[in-house]
Motif scaffolding. Structure first.
Motif, PDB file in Angstrom:
ATOM      1  N   GLU A 132     -22.816  15.851 -26.773  1.00  0.00           N
ATOM      2  CA  GLU A 132     -24.103  16.473 -26.129  1.00  0.00           C
ATOM      3  C   GLU A 132     -23.698  17.046 -24.832  1.00  0.00           C
ATOM      4  O   GLU A 132     -24.179  18.048 -24.185  1.00  0.00           O
ATOM      5  CB  GLU A 132     -25.291  15.655 -26.098  1.00  0.00           C
ATOM      6  N   PHE A 180     -21.759  10.576 -29.462  1.00  0.00           N
ATOM      7  CA  PHE A 180     -22.949  11.483 -29.680  1.00  0.00           C
ATOM      8  C   PHE A 180     -23.234  12.086 -28.147  1.00  0.00           C
ATOM      9  O   PHE A 180     -23.262  13.432 -27.847  1.00  0.00           O
ATOM     10  CB  PHE A 180     -24.154  10.935 -30.136  1.00  0.00           C
ATOM     11  N   ALA A 238     -20.920  12.939 -34.659  1.00  0.00           N
ATOM     12  CA  ALA A 238     -20.896  11.568 -34.022  1.00  0.00           C
ATOM     13  C   ALA A 238     -20.589  10.682 -35.104  1.00  0.00           C
ATOM     14  O   ALA A 238     -19.559   9.670 -35.132  1.00  0.00           O
ATOM     15  CB  ALA A 238     -22.029  11.086 -33.190  1.00  0.00           C
ATOM     16  N   SER A 249     -24.591  17.469 -33.515  1.00  0.00           N
ATOM     17  CA  SER A 249     -24.056  16.262 -32.730  1.00  0.00           C
ATOM     18  C   SER A 249     -24.241  15.215 -33.666  1.00  0.00           C
ATOM     19  O   SER A 249     -23.243  14.211 -33.482  1.00  0.00           O
ATOM     20  CB  SER A 249     -24.773  16.303 -31.421  1.00  0.00           C
ATOM     21  N   ARG A 250     -25.396  14.962 -34.021  1.00  0.00           N
ATOM     22  CA  ARG A 250     -25.690  13.588 -34.787  1.00  0.00           C
ATOM     23  C   ARG A 250     -24.690  13.377 -36.153  1.00  0.00           C
ATOM     24  O   ARG A 250     -24.028  12.520 -36.403  1.00  0.00           O
ATOM     25  CB  ARG A 250     -27.174  13.393 -35.356  1.00  0.00           C
TER      26      ARG A 250
END
Length: 723
Positions: free
Chosen positions: A92, A88, A283, A279-280
């Motif tokens: 980012e 993650f 990941a 992103s969450r």
């Protein structure tokens, strides 16, 4: 500024100083988002910020033949679930660089000289203005879902904001790829040029004419195309979307659900929050076993096949020009279409001119819907049909480089047509023709006994329907030489299909393993487990069709024919064949109950005219046992493990020689669930120790078919992939 994966320079132009970031990963044919690239991107972004006051614009370019290939998938294969927080943070970090570059207040132009897929497409989207070479071979898009991932490096957020929730759906949720012209039409690309050399001049011209630039969503008056999830029309569609998705994925594929969630959630918040949501989800997926299974097979294994890793080396490439087919039935007609659609002159022979012409008519039937919808011109259809010469005369086969027999599965008939047609093969000092059988079960070495040149005899096993099924199994007989195997491989690639190479054996790889699936289903029915439970458990496991339905479609009578032929062959070797419980049940269905399958009116299912098929009601009284104990997980394990155990045996016996052939063959040939990555990857994804332990449990409870001997265990360990 020269770094390991990119370089940065500032040049004086008519518009003023313009910076250029050129992606050029050293020692790699393509640019990837490897760890080094992430570090280099951060470093160059920091430098661009320092130079901001004097820069009039920024150009993104590539020194490779492709623009950018995307994520470092070998790195993904090494990830563990515990790595998700670090992943993650890395995602980012890349996005912060992207966001910094696109919010500098100066125009950024992406010069797309070649394909940009996945992370490559997302990198190109940093540009406020995107210019691409007008080359139909250039591919753009977000194919991440096909690998168990999502376009989580701004792809979902940007496509949704550019095209709207409904407009972005085919490109995000269906991984639809597209060329430069379509990209221009939908607004993903703003300008097309004729050649690479035109990219930079056009980029500099645009920079000169647009001293300030921003993305549409950064403008104060931005509105999402088609509306947000709050708009009635979009809200109505979103109500049913999750249920429809679950029905399609059976909950086995987390990526589509994550993509839909990221699209909808991201559409309700500001841009930066939307990209964090992305992103969450990404990941979590990157560290998941399903993603690793799918990346292993749909990227690494498929690329191994396309690169010819199973093809014998040091044999010149072969490009088929004229190929003959014996038998104009369903399979022969399908092969004829596959060839003619790829520009190969085809001679289609049957016992009568009328039957041969009926076989050619299949190509007209297949192509007519495309003509009706404007996807194919009538002239192109006629040109395709003109490539197929229907005939009843073997003399018309003269000069064929390859002749494929696709007649009924009967040794005597196959021997007869082989001997009749083989003399017609092309034979010159430069090229010696070869012969192939499309058999699905009969050993090639035995069929080659009818050939005058067994070293030029090979198995080329197509799957039905040929126009839809991509896999082709190439079978090397005991005397088949390398040149013949290599030419068969090239022939299959020329058809746009996927070749796997196996050594000769009864049922080869695919038919042998497929048989274990359907017969395990029949065995469970014989144990008293309700038919509906077996069928539904199979589909919920990700198998396309339940084992009993498959037996009906392929004909129970054909299964019995294969069993009888196997008994006879084993008896001829002085041995006794012991039928499995599933085979005995199928024999009873055919020989005692007269249920031969769908084509004969009914088998495990009834097929009422104008209605959906339904399970034959008599199955309940004949086989179901009220006291029979069953668990859905056990049923699913039996169906999946049985196929994987058989695959490991094929690897141990040398029927299979590579894991990539096993995985691709099991998914594209017999419908092994894609979420597993294939029959061997299912073992590795489960964990070798855990798989062997569960196989031992199943063997103790359900029979020796699940037992893994020392040879199979050693093969599993020896072929385990390393990344």
């Amino acid at each position: 500024m020269q770094l390991k994966t990119l370089r940065y320079a500032i040049d004086d132009t008519p518009a003023g100083p313009v910076g250029t970031i050129t992606f050029d990963e050293q020692g790699s044919p393509v640019n990837t988002m490897c760890a080094q690239w992430q570090d280099d991107l951060a470093a160059v972004t920091e430098q661009v910020v320092k130079d901001k006051e004097r820069l009039k614009g920024l150009v993104l370019a590539s020194a490779k033949t492709t623009f950018f290939a995307g994520a470092d998938l070998k790195g993904v294969m090494r990830m563990q679930a515990s790595d998700a927080p670090q992943v993650f943070a890395e995602i980012e970090r890349v996005k912060r660089c992207f966001r910094t570059l696109e919010t500098l207040g100066i125009p950024v132009v992406a010069c797309i000289n070649g394909s940009a897929l996945g992370g490559g497409m997302e990198t190109a989207l940093v540009g406020h203005h995107r210019i691409a070479v007008d080359d139909p071979k250039l591919q753009l898009g977000l194919p991440e879902l096909t690998l168990g991932l999502i376009p989580g490096a701004t792809g979902i957020t940007k496509f949704t904001r550019l095209l709207g929730l409904m407009g972005a759906q085919p490109y995000v949720m269906e991984s639809k790829l597209f060329g430069p012209r379509e990209a221009l039409e939908i607004g993903i690309v703003h300008e097309l040029v004729e050649s690479d050399g035109d990219l930079r001049p056009r980029a500099l011209a645009w920079i000169a004419g647009h001293p300030q630039a921003q993305h549409p969503w950064d403008a104060k008056d931005y509105k999402m195309p088609g509306g947000t999830p709050a708009s009635p029309q979009v809200a109505g569609a979103l109500v049913v979307a999750p249920a429809m998705l679950k029905a399609k994925t059976r909950g086995r594929y987390p990526a589509p659900e994550a993509a839909l969630a990221a699209m909808v959630e991201g559409a309700q918040v500001d841009y930066d929050t939307a990209t964090r949501i992305e992103s969450r989800y990404l990941a979590g997926l990157m560290a998941s076993p399903v993603a690793k299974n799918m990346i292993n097979t749909f990227f690494f294994n498929l690329n191994a096949i396309k690169a010819g890793q199973s093809r014998p080396k040091d044999v010149p490439r072969y490009k088929p020009q004229k190929v003959g087919i014996l038998g104009a039935g369903m399979m022969g007609a399908g092969i004829a279409y596959a060839q003619a659609s790829r520009g190969i002159a085809t001679v289609l022979k049957d016992v009568s001119a009328e039957k041969a012409e009926q076989g050619r008519a299949y190509s007209a039937k297949v192509t007519q819907p495309r003509v009706d919808k404007g996807r194919m011109s009538a002239a192109d259809q006629q040109a395709l049909l003109a490539r197929i010469t229907p005939t009843a005369s073997a003399a018309d086969l003269k000069g064929c480089e390859l002749i494929i027999e696709a007649v009924f599965e009967q040794r005597e008939l196959k021997a007869k047509v082989t001997q009749e047609a083989e003399p017609m093969l092309a034979h010159t000092p430069e090229f010696s023709g070869f012969f192939a059988s499309n058999t699905s079960t009969l050993p090639i070495s035995g069929l080659a006994e009818a050939s005058a040149r067994p070293q030029k005899f090979v198995g080329i096993h197509f799957f039905s329907p040929v126009d839809k099924m991509k896999l082709v199994e190439i079978i090397r007989g005991k005397q088949t030489d390398d040149e013949t195997v290599a030419r068969a491989y090239d022939y299959v690639l020329a058809l746009g299909k996927l070749p796997i190479v196996v050594n000769d054996s009864r049922g080869f790889y695919t038919s042998r393993t497929f048989g274990t699936y359907v017969m395990e289903g029949a065995a469970m029915l014989g144990e008293g487990i309700p038919a509906a439970v077996i069928e539904n458990a199979a589909v919920q496991a990700g198998l396309p069709v339940g084992p009993l339905a498959v037996l009906d479609e392929t004909a129970l009578s054909l299964s019995v024919h294969v069993i009888d032929q196997t008994r006879a062959d084993v008896a001829a070797e002085g041995k006794t064949y012991t039928a499995t419980p599933g085979e005995l049940l199928v024999e009873r269905m055919v020989k005692e109950l007269g249920r031969n399958g769908r084509a004969a009116g009914g088998g495990f299912y009834d097929y009422p005219a104008g209605e959906k098929k339904r399970l034959w009601p008599e199955l309940k009284a004949l086989f179901e046992k009220p006291g029979a104990e069953w668990r859905v997980q056990d049923i699913q394990d039996r169906l999946l493990y049985r196929q994987s155990v058989e695959t490991a045996r094929c690897l141990a016996e040398g029927v299979l020689t590579s894991v990539h052939d096993a995985n691709v063959g099991s998914i594209f040939g017999i419908g092994f669930p894609a979420w597993t990555g294939g029959a061997m990857q299912f073992i590795y994804g489960t964990g070798v120790e855990a798989f062997c332990k569960r196989a031992d449990e199943l063997a103790a409870a359900h029979g020796a078919e699940f037992a893994l001997d020392t040879q199979a265990r050693e093969a599993i360990a020896r072929h385990q992939p390393r990344y």
